[in-house]
Write a protein that holds these residues in place. Sequence first.
Motif, PDB file in Angstrom:
ATOM      1  N   PRO A   1       6.168  15.353   5.025  1.00 53.02           N
ATOM      2  CA  PRO A   1       6.107  14.622   3.749  1.00 53.02           C
ATOM      3  C   PRO A   1       7.215  13.566   3.661  1.00 53.02           C
ATOM      4  O   PRO A   1       8.316  13.764   4.163  1.00 53.02           O
ATOM      5  CB  PRO A   1       6.318  15.722   2.699  1.00 53.02           C
ATOM      6  N   ARG A   2       6.857  12.434   3.047  1.00 50.62           N
ATOM      7  CA  ARG A   2       7.816  11.343   2.854  1.00 50.62           C
ATOM      8  C   ARG A   2       7.829  10.965   1.376  1.00 50.62           C
ATOM      9  O   ARG A   2       6.856  11.183   0.674  1.00 50.62           O
ATOM     10  CB  ARG A   2       7.412  10.101   3.664  1.00 50.62           C
ATOM     11  N   THR A   3       8.919  10.379   0.953  1.00 47.76           N
ATOM     12  CA  THR A   3       9.036   9.919  -0.432  1.00 47.76           C
ATOM     13  C   THR A   3       8.971   8.398  -0.448  1.00 47.76           C
ATOM     14  O   THR A   3       9.655   7.736   0.337  1.00 47.76           O
ATOM     15  CB  THR A   3      10.380  10.390  -1.030  1.00 47.76           C
ATOM     16  N   ILE A   4       8.140   7.858  -1.310  1.00 49.24           N
ATOM     17  CA  ILE A   4       7.967   6.409  -1.434  1.00 49.24           C
ATOM     18  C   ILE A   4       8.253   6.045  -2.893  1.00 49.24           C
ATOM     19  O   ILE A   4       7.724   6.685  -3.801  1.00 49.24           O
ATOM     20  CB  ILE A   4       6.511   5.995  -1.095  1.00 49.24           C
ATOM     21  N   LEU A   5       9.060   5.031  -3.106  1.00 46.33           N
ATOM     22  CA  LEU A   5       9.329   4.561  -4.464  1.00 46.33           C
ATOM     23  C   LEU A   5       8.880   3.110  -4.584  1.00 46.33           C
ATOM     24  O   LEU A   5       9.300   2.252  -3.798  1.00 46.33           O
ATOM     25  CB  LEU A   5      10.830   4.674  -4.771  1.00 46.33           C
ATOM     26  N   LEU A   6       7.980   2.848  -5.525  1.00 48.32           N
ATOM     27  CA  LEU A   6       7.482   1.491  -5.758  1.00 48.32           C
ATOM     28  C   LEU A   6       7.739   1.111  -7.203  1.00 48.32           C
ATOM     29  O   LEU A   6       7.439   1.881  -8.113  1.00 48.32           O
ATOM     30  CB  LEU A   6       5.969   1.431  -5.493  1.00 48.32           C
TER      31      LEU A   6
ATOM     32  N   ILE B   1      -2.277  -3.335   1.701  1.00 46.94           N
ATOM     33  CA  ILE B   1      -2.285  -4.789   1.886  1.00 46.94           C
ATOM     34  C   ILE B   1      -1.056  -5.182   2.701  1.00 46.94           C
ATOM     35  O   ILE B   1       0.072  -4.810   2.349  1.00 46.94           O
ATOM     36  CB  ILE B   1      -2.310  -5.502   0.517  1.00 46.94           C
ATOM     37  N   PRO B   2      -1.279  -5.902   3.816  1.00 46.63           N
ATOM     38  CA  PRO B   2      -0.146  -6.283   4.671  1.00 46.63           C
ATOM     39  C   PRO B   2       0.912  -7.056   3.873  1.00 46.63           C
ATOM     40  O   PRO B   2       0.575  -7.861   3.014  1.00 46.63           O
ATOM     41  CB  PRO B   2      -0.783  -7.184   5.739  1.00 46.63           C
ATOM     42  N   ASP B   3       2.172  -6.790   4.176  1.00 41.46           N
ATOM     43  CA  ASP B   3       3.324  -7.456   3.557  1.00 41.46           C
ATOM     44  C   ASP B   3       3.487  -7.167   2.068  1.00 41.46           C
ATOM     45  O   ASP B   3       4.312  -7.791   1.408  1.00 41.46           O
ATOM     46  CB  ASP B   3       3.296  -8.980   3.799  1.00 41.46           C
ATOM     47  N   SER B   4       2.702  -6.251   1.514  1.00 40.20           N
ATOM     48  CA  SER B   4       2.905  -5.849   0.116  1.00 40.20           C
ATOM     49  C   SER B   4       4.123  -4.929   0.041  1.00 40.20           C
ATOM     50  O   SER B   4       4.626  -4.458   1.059  1.00 40.20           O
ATOM     51  CB  SER B   4       1.667  -5.117  -0.406  1.00 40.20           C
ATOM     52  N   ASP B   5       4.585  -4.666  -1.199  1.00 39.84           N
ATOM     53  CA  ASP B   5       5.704  -3.736  -1.368  1.00 39.84           C
ATOM     54  C   ASP B   5       5.347  -2.357  -0.814  1.00 39.84           C
ATOM     55  O   ASP B   5       6.188  -1.667  -0.237  1.00 39.84           O
ATOM     56  CB  ASP B   5       6.082  -3.606  -2.851  1.00 39.84           C
ATOM     57  N   ALA B   6       4.084  -1.953  -1.022  1.00 42.89           N
ATOM     58  CA  ALA B   6       3.634  -0.641  -0.525  1.00 42.89           C
ATOM     59  C   ALA B   6       3.747  -0.578   1.001  1.00 42.89           C
ATOM     60  O   ALA B   6       4.196   0.416   1.566  1.00 42.89           O
ATOM     61  CB  ALA B   6       2.193  -0.386  -0.967  1.00 42.89           C
ATOM     62  N   HIS B   7       3.347  -1.661   1.655  1.00 41.51           N
ATOM     63  CA  HIS B   7       3.418  -1.752   3.117  1.00 41.51           C
ATOM     64  C   HIS B   7       4.873  -1.688   3.577  1.00 41.51           C
ATOM     65  O   HIS B   7       5.221  -0.936   4.499  1.00 41.51           O
ATOM     66  CB  HIS B   7       2.751  -3.053   3.566  1.00 41.51           C
ATOM     67  N   LYS B   8       5.730  -2.448   2.887  1.00 37.12           N
ATOM     68  CA  LYS B   8       7.152  -2.472   3.258  1.00 37.12           C
ATOM     69  C   LYS B   8       7.810  -1.113   3.018  1.00 37.12           C
ATOM     70  O   LYS B   8       8.764  -0.749   3.700  1.00 37.12           O
ATOM     71  CB  LYS B   8       7.879  -3.563   2.471  1.00 37.12           C
ATOM     72  N   ALA B   9       7.296  -0.367   2.034  1.00 37.88           N
ATOM     73  CA  ALA B   9       7.865   0.953   1.737  1.00 37.88           C
ATOM     74  C   ALA B   9       7.398   2.014   2.740  1.00 37.88           C
ATOM     75  O   ALA B   9       7.863   3.146   2.706  1.00 37.88           O
ATOM     76  CB  ALA B   9       7.482   1.377   0.327  1.00 37.88           C
ATOM     77  N   GLY B  10       6.447   1.654   3.604  1.00 40.11           N
ATOM     78  CA  GLY B  10       6.020   2.581   4.655  1.00 40.11           C
ATOM     79  C   GLY B  10       4.722   3.309   4.374  1.00 40.11           C
ATOM     80  O   GLY B  10       4.350   4.229   5.097  1.00 40.11           O
ATOM     81  N   LEU B  11       4.003   2.896   3.334  1.00 38.73           N
ATOM     82  CA  LEU B  11       2.710   3.512   3.044  1.00 38.73           C
ATOM     83  C   LEU B  11       1.711   3.083   4.112  1.00 38.73           C
ATOM     84  O   LEU B  11       1.731   1.939   4.558  1.00 38.73           O
ATOM     85  CB  LEU B  11       2.234   3.040   1.664  1.00 38.73           C
ATOM     86  N   GLN B  12       0.833   3.996   4.529  1.00 38.12           N
ATOM     87  CA  GLN B  12      -0.147   3.644   5.559  1.00 38.12           C
ATOM     88  C   GLN B  12      -1.483   4.318   5.294  1.00 38.12           C
ATOM     89  O   GLN B  12      -1.559   5.354   4.628  1.00 38.12           O
ATOM     90  CB  GLN B  12       0.374   4.044   6.940  1.00 38.12           C
ATOM     91  N   GLU B  13      -2.535   3.697   5.820  1.00 36.53           N
ATOM     92  CA  GLU B  13      -3.871   4.277   5.715  1.00 36.53           C
ATOM     93  C   GLU B  13      -3.848   5.655   6.350  1.00 36.53           C
ATOM     94  O   GLU B  13      -3.286   5.848   7.421  1.00 36.53           O
ATOM     95  CB  GLU B  13      -4.891   3.385   6.431  1.00 36.53           C
ATOM     96  N   GLY B  14      -4.463   6.633   5.661  1.00 33.04           N
ATOM     97  CA  GLY B  14      -4.465   7.998   6.185  1.00 33.04           C
ATOM     98  C   GLY B  14      -3.388   8.878   5.580  1.00 33.04           C
ATOM     99  O   GLY B  14      -3.346  10.074   5.850  1.00 33.04           O
ATOM    100  N   ASP B  15      -2.517   8.286   4.755  1.00 37.60           N
ATOM    101  CA  ASP B  15      -1.529   9.100   4.034  1.00 37.60           C
ATOM    102  C   ASP B  15      -2.226   9.857   2.917  1.00 37.60           C
ATOM    103  O   ASP B  15      -2.995   9.266   2.155  1.00 37.60           O
ATOM    104  CB  ASP B  15      -0.442   8.215   3.397  1.00 37.60           C
ATOM    105  N   GLN B  16      -1.948  11.137   2.800  1.00 39.02           N
ATOM    106  CA  GLN B  16      -2.408  11.906   1.647  1.00 39.02           C
ATOM    107  C   GLN B  16      -1.335  11.826   0.575  1.00 39.02           C
ATOM    108  O   GLN B  16      -0.151  11.996   0.857  1.00 39.02           O
ATOM    109  CB  GLN B  16      -2.647  13.375   2.008  1.00 39.02           C
ATOM    110  N   VAL B  17      -1.760  11.539  -0.658  1.00 41.25           N
ATOM    111  CA  VAL B  17      -0.829  11.486  -1.780  1.00 41.25           C
ATOM    112  C   VAL B  17      -0.683  12.903  -2.325  1.00 41.25           C
ATOM    113  O   VAL B  17      -1.651  13.496  -2.799  1.00 41.25           O
ATOM    114  CB  VAL B  17      -1.336  10.526  -2.871  1.00 41.25           C
ATOM    115  N   LEU B  18       0.516  13.453  -2.237  1.00 37.74           N
ATOM    116  CA  LEU B  18       0.764  14.825  -2.688  1.00 37.74           C
ATOM    117  C   LEU B  18       1.125  14.854  -4.173  1.00 37.74           C
ATOM    118  O   LEU B  18       0.579  15.653  -4.930  1.00 37.74           O
ATOM    119  CB  LEU B  18       1.881  15.461  -1.855  1.00 37.74           C
ATOM    120  N   THR B  19       2.058  13.996  -4.562  1.00 36.59           N
ATOM    121  CA  THR B  19       2.432  13.893  -5.979  1.00 36.59           C
ATOM    122  C   THR B  19       2.727  12.444  -6.315  1.00 36.59           C
ATOM    123  O   THR B  19       3.110  11.652  -5.438  1.00 36.59           O
ATOM    124  CB  THR B  19       3.698  14.720  -6.323  1.00 36.59           C
TER     125      THR B  19
END
Length: 145
Positions: free
Chosen positions: A50-55, A83-101
């Motif tokens: 699990p990883r923590t992402i803050l947007l 979306i490439p180069d979005s904040d989500a992309h820069k934060a390390g989010l990737q296709e196939g990630d399951q959102v836990l919380t």
Amino acid sequence: MLGMEGRPNYDEYPYPVVFLPPYENPPAWIPPQERVYNPDYNNELTNFLPRTILLKKPPGAQLGFNIRGGKASQLGIFISKVIPDSDAHKAGLQEGDQVLTVNNVDFQDIEHSKAVEILKTAREIFMQVRYFPYNYQRQKERTVH
């Protein structure tokens, strides 16, 4: 203990015997230095922790990612596009990630519409995710959105 054809005879064997199918389709050979980046060879299991992402999301801004799944699929909510180069992309989010919380709300058994509503209305998104490509593939086979 060898049988007629030179193969072991398991009749008196005290434990269950499992015959595995022959290994017919090994992954294609690639140079060892490239294997760490290749999903067929990569045994770097930290990818699946699990990883923590803050947007932070200013008013009117796009999220930078799409989700699919939810309670109906019984597999959870997954990131389906980043979306490439979005904040989500820069934060390390990737296709196939399951959102836990998200913001301490459990996303493992949530309706799709409720998940979308939480993500769209939050100004700050604090997510726990884990990369789970196997269930993501199953998810895609089961649901339309």
